[in-house]
Design a protein around this motif. Structure first.
Motif, PDB file in Angstrom:
ATOM      1  N   PRO A 139     -89.295  69.186  15.570  1.00  0.00           N
ATOM      2  CA  PRO A 139     -87.955  69.560  16.032  1.00  0.00           C
ATOM      3  C   PRO A 139     -86.837  68.899  15.252  1.00  0.00           C
ATOM      4  O   PRO A 139     -85.699  69.381  15.255  1.00  0.00           O
ATOM      5  N   GLU A 140     -87.130  67.794  14.567  1.00  0.00           N
ATOM      6  CA  GLU A 140     -86.096  67.101  13.813  1.00  0.00           C
ATOM      7  C   GLU A 140     -85.884  67.721  12.435  1.00  0.00           C
ATOM      8  O   GLU A 140     -85.013  67.288  11.687  1.00  0.00           O
ATOM      9  N   GLY A 141     -86.671  68.722  12.066  1.00  0.00           N
ATOM     10  CA  GLY A 141     -86.498  69.379  10.779  1.00  0.00           C
ATOM     11  C   GLY A 141     -87.410  68.800   9.721  1.00  0.00           C
ATOM     12  O   GLY A 141     -88.184  67.868   9.960  1.00  0.00           O
ATOM     13  N   GLY A 142     -87.345  69.373   8.514  1.00  0.00           N
ATOM     14  CA  GLY A 142     -88.211  68.937   7.432  1.00  0.00           C
ATOM     15  C   GLY A 142     -87.950  67.505   7.019  1.00  0.00           C
ATOM     16  O   GLY A 142     -86.842  66.991   7.138  1.00  0.00           O
ATOM     17  N   ASN A 143     -88.999  66.850   6.521  1.00  0.00           N
ATOM     18  CA  ASN A 143     -88.846  65.495   6.007  1.00  0.00           C
ATOM     19  C   ASN A 143     -87.975  65.500   4.764  1.00  0.00           C
ATOM     20  O   ASN A 143     -88.067  66.406   3.928  1.00  0.00           O
ATOM     21  N   SER A 144     -87.136  64.498   4.643  1.00  0.00           N
ATOM     22  CA  SER A 144     -86.242  64.372   3.495  1.00  0.00           C
ATOM     23  C   SER A 144     -86.657  63.191   2.643  1.00  0.00           C
ATOM     24  O   SER A 144     -86.537  62.037   3.066  1.00  0.00           O
ATOM     25  N   ALA A 145     -87.191  63.493   1.455  1.00  0.00           N
ATOM     26  CA  ALA A 145     -87.364  62.460   0.439  1.00  0.00           C
ATOM     27  C   ALA A 145     -86.122  62.485  -0.438  1.00  0.00           C
ATOM     28  O   ALA A 145     -85.496  63.529  -0.622  1.00  0.00           O
ATOM     29  N   TYR A 146     -85.743  61.341  -0.973  1.00  0.00           N
ATOM     30  CA  TYR A 146     -84.538  61.267  -1.803  1.00  0.00           C
ATOM     31  C   TYR A 146     -84.873  60.667  -3.166  1.00  0.00           C
ATOM     32  O   TYR A 146     -85.523  59.606  -3.262  1.00  0.00           O
ATOM     33  N   LEU A 147     -84.426  61.351  -4.197  1.00  0.00           N
ATOM     34  CA  LEU A 147     -84.521  60.865  -5.563  1.00  0.00           C
ATOM     35  C   LEU A 147     -83.173  60.243  -5.917  1.00  0.00           C
ATOM     36  O   LEU A 147     -82.137  60.907  -5.822  1.00  0.00           O
ATOM     37  N   VAL A 148     -83.189  58.985  -6.307  1.00  0.00           N
ATOM     38  CA  VAL A 148     -81.954  58.255  -6.594  1.00  0.00           C
ATOM     39  C   VAL A 148     -81.972  57.796  -8.050  1.00  0.00           C
ATOM     40  O   VAL A 148     -82.902  57.107  -8.488  1.00  0.00           O
ATOM     41  N   ALA A 149     -80.944  58.204  -8.781  1.00  0.00           N
ATOM     42  CA  ALA A 149     -80.744  57.768 -10.172  1.00  0.00           C
ATOM     43  C   ALA A 149     -81.965  58.026 -11.051  1.00  0.00           C
ATOM     44  O   ALA A 149     -82.188  57.314 -12.044  1.00  0.00           O
ATOM     45  N   HIS A 160     -84.649  63.312   8.018  1.00  0.00           N
ATOM     46  CA  HIS A 160     -85.017  64.688   8.340  1.00  0.00           C
ATOM     47  C   HIS A 160     -83.749  65.534   8.255  1.00  0.00           C
ATOM     48  O   HIS A 160     -82.715  65.164   8.812  1.00  0.00           O
ATOM     49  N   GLY A 161     -83.826  66.661   7.568  1.00  0.00           N
ATOM     50  CA  GLY A 161     -82.679  67.538   7.474  1.00  0.00           C
ATOM     51  C   GLY A 161     -81.645  67.031   6.476  1.00  0.00           C
ATOM     52  O   GLY A 161     -81.881  66.091   5.709  1.00  0.00           O
ATOM     53  N   ALA A 162     -80.493  67.683   6.498  1.00  0.00           N
ATOM     54  CA  ALA A 162     -79.436  67.415   5.517  1.00  0.00           C
ATOM     55  C   ALA A 162     -78.434  66.394   6.058  1.00  0.00           C
ATOM     56  O   ALA A 162     -78.644  65.786   7.107  1.00  0.00           O
ATOM     57  N   ALA A 163     -77.316  66.233   5.336  1.00  0.00           N
ATOM     58  CA  ALA A 163     -76.315  65.220   5.687  1.00  0.00           C
ATOM     59  C   ALA A 163     -75.812  65.393   7.116  1.00  0.00           C
ATOM     60  O   ALA A 163     -75.753  66.502   7.652  1.00  0.00           O
ATOM     61  N   ILE A 164     -75.431  64.279   7.738  1.00  0.00           N
ATOM     62  CA  ILE A 164     -75.035  64.244   9.142  1.00  0.00           C
ATOM     63  C   ILE A 164     -73.547  63.930   9.254  1.00  0.00           C
ATOM     64  O   ILE A 164     -73.025  63.055   8.549  1.00  0.00           O
ATOM     65  N   GLU A 165     -72.880  64.631  10.146  1.00  0.00           N
ATOM     66  CA  GLU A 165     -71.481  64.310  10.439  1.00  0.00           C
ATOM     67  C   GLU A 165     -71.412  62.958  11.162  1.00  0.00           C
ATOM     68  O   GLU A 165     -72.259  62.635  12.001  1.00  0.00           O
ATOM     69  N   ARG A 166     -70.388  62.169  10.877  1.00  0.00           N
ATOM     70  CA  ARG A 166     -70.302  60.823  11.435  1.00  0.00           C
ATOM     71  C   ARG A 166     -70.170  60.839  12.960  1.00  0.00           C
ATOM     72  O   ARG A 166     -70.547  59.889  13.640  1.00  0.00           O
ATOM     73  N   SER A 181     -80.441  63.046  -4.744  1.00  0.00           N
ATOM     74  CA  SER A 181     -80.752  64.428  -4.401  1.00  0.00           C
ATOM     75  C   SER A 181     -81.894  64.446  -3.393  1.00  0.00           C
ATOM     76  O   SER A 181     -82.788  63.590  -3.411  1.00  0.00           O
ATOM     77  N   ARG A 182     -81.842  65.432  -2.494  1.00  0.00           N
ATOM     78  CA  ARG A 182     -82.842  65.559  -1.432  1.00  0.00           C
ATOM     79  C   ARG A 182     -83.981  66.462  -1.885  1.00  0.00           C
ATOM     80  O   ARG A 182     -83.765  67.489  -2.512  1.00  0.00           O
ATOM     81  N   ILE A 183     -85.202  66.053  -1.539  1.00  0.00           N
ATOM     82  CA  ILE A 183     -86.391  66.874  -1.753  1.00  0.00           C
ATOM     83  C   ILE A 183     -87.026  67.132  -0.397  1.00  0.00           C
ATOM     84  O   ILE A 183     -87.390  66.193   0.321  1.00  0.00           O
ATOM     85  N   ASP A 184     -87.140  68.396  -0.009  1.00  0.00           N
ATOM     86  CA  ASP A 184     -87.772  68.764   1.259  1.00  0.00           C
ATOM     87  C   ASP A 184     -89.279  68.665   1.081  1.00  0.00           C
ATOM     88  O   ASP A 184     -89.873  69.385   0.275  1.00  0.00           O
ATOM     89  N   VAL A 185     -89.898  67.748   1.834  1.00  0.00           N
ATOM     90  CA  VAL A 185     -91.341  67.542   1.706  1.00  0.00           C
ATOM     91  C   VAL A 185     -92.074  68.001   2.960  1.00  0.00           C
ATOM     92  O   VAL A 185     -93.087  67.444   3.355  1.00  0.00           O
ATOM     93  N   GLY A 186     -91.538  69.047   3.577  1.00  0.00           N
ATOM     94  CA  GLY A 186     -92.267  69.669   4.677  1.00  0.00           C
ATOM     95  C   GLY A 186     -92.061  68.956   5.992  1.00  0.00           C
ATOM     96  O   GLY A 186     -91.300  68.017   6.131  1.00  0.00           O
TER      97      GLY A 186
END
Length: 331
Positions: free
Chosen positions: A16-26, A242-248, A7-12
């Motif tokens: 221009p690349e958008g908010g930082n994405s921290a990820y919590l895994v398992a 940064h940001g959400a999932a990316i299209e391939r 799951s993604r946690i927006d950490v500010g």
């Protein structure tokens, strides 16, 4: 390890690349906890609380690369959680030995910019504007290599943006850090000057961390292209730093972007008479990007140098001077 375990946690972050994405895994791993600010720390804690995970329950803190917006909170979180902090071997020293490596980095950055032809006043401005991050002088960091497994994740070397940039793969997701971004193209060359070929012109201290221990040739654009091609061959969903999932399809767009930029670099050299065409990376950067200030001086000069080095490797340009370095097209 499936997608429902991440799951993604927006950490500010307001870039221009958008908010930082921290990820919590398992519920036991955090990847790229974010910048070393109180705001990011509060947002990270809030995200963990929403997930029902206490920081002390974490076992690992993983980092894709050494830049402070990704690695800055890693030592703090690892200490609070009594967790293992781990990252790619090529980038680990810049976090593990932050105080010493920062001084070496500044010296190396200045030497590279001067060799690229950046004026002294602009070099001084970049170095003086490089503020110290609130990161411990020294931090225990486990060093990872391509193909390792840690906390159920596969370690995938993804150099280019930085020397030791690393992605982490689950069964159907791939945490790619800054290797692929949705709104901008990651900088190569200037974002980690260790990746550029410097031909021994740094001081001994600056050269101490200019290593190819991760197996990366000092051709950042070539390394980055190889990284993108490797990621394109993998099936997992791409989750960026940064940001959400990316299209391939974004990978092909970035590759196209750099092909077009290389053509612009060639055009910058071909536009003059043969007797005056040789240009420094800085001169090329000014033609590509216009006026540059602050950190963009280093980013622009480094990116131009990366393209020129790649074109030299393809036999399309040649170095005709070294102090500062100048390039001309092969005629």
């Amino acid at each position: 390890m499936a997608a429902d375990s991440v799951s993604r946690i927006d950490v500010g972050g307001d870039g221009p690349e958008g908010g930082n994405s921290a990820y919590l895994v398992a519920d036991r791993v955090v990847v790229d906890p974010g910048p070393p600010t109180d705001r990011a720390w509060r947002e990270l804690q809030a995200g963990l609380e929403r997930a029902g995970v206490a920081p002390v329950a974490l076992e690992y803190v993983l980092v894709t690369h050494w830049h402070a917006d990704h690695a800055g909170l890693a030592p703090r979180l690892a200490e609070v959680a009594d967790a293992t902090l781990a990252m790619g071997a090529g980038d680990a020293p810049l976090v593990a030995d932050y105080a010493r490596e920062r001084e070496r980095r500044l010296e190396r950055d200045a030497a590279v910019m001067r060799r690229c032809g950046v004026p002294t006043a602009a070099v001084d401005s970049v170095i003086e504007g490089d503020s110290i991050s609130p990161i411990p002088d020294e931090t225990p960091v486990e060093r990872l290599a391509d193909g390792d497994r840690i906390a159920g994740l596969e370690v995938v070397a993804t150099p280019g943006h930085t020397l030791g940039h690393t992605a982490f793969a689950g069964d159907d997701f791939l945490l790619v850090g800054d290797a692929v971004l949705s709104t901008i193209t990651p900088n190569v060359g200037g974002s980690d000057t260790r990746t550029l070929r410097n031909d021994g012109r740094e001081s001994e201290a600056a050269s101490a961390t200019d290593t190819t221990e991760s197996g990366v040739e000092r051709d950042p654009l070539g390394a980055f292209r190889a990284t993108l091609e490797r990621l394109a061959d993998r099936p997992e969903r791409l989750l960026p730093g940064h940001g959400a999932a990316i299209e391939r399809g974004r990978i092909a767009e970035i590759l196209d972007h750099h092909r077009e930029r290389s053509q612009r670099v060639l055009a910058a050299l071909e536009g003059d008479e043969p007797t005056t065409a040789a240009k420094t990376p800085w001169a090329v950067a000014r033609e590509l990007f216009g006026d540059l200030e602050g950190i963009h001086v280093k980013f622009g000069a480094g990116e131009a140098a990366a393209h020129l080095q790649a074109l030299e490797g393809e036999g399309l340009v040649e170095r005709v001077a070294d102090d500062p370095v100048r390039y001309d097209v092969v005629r």
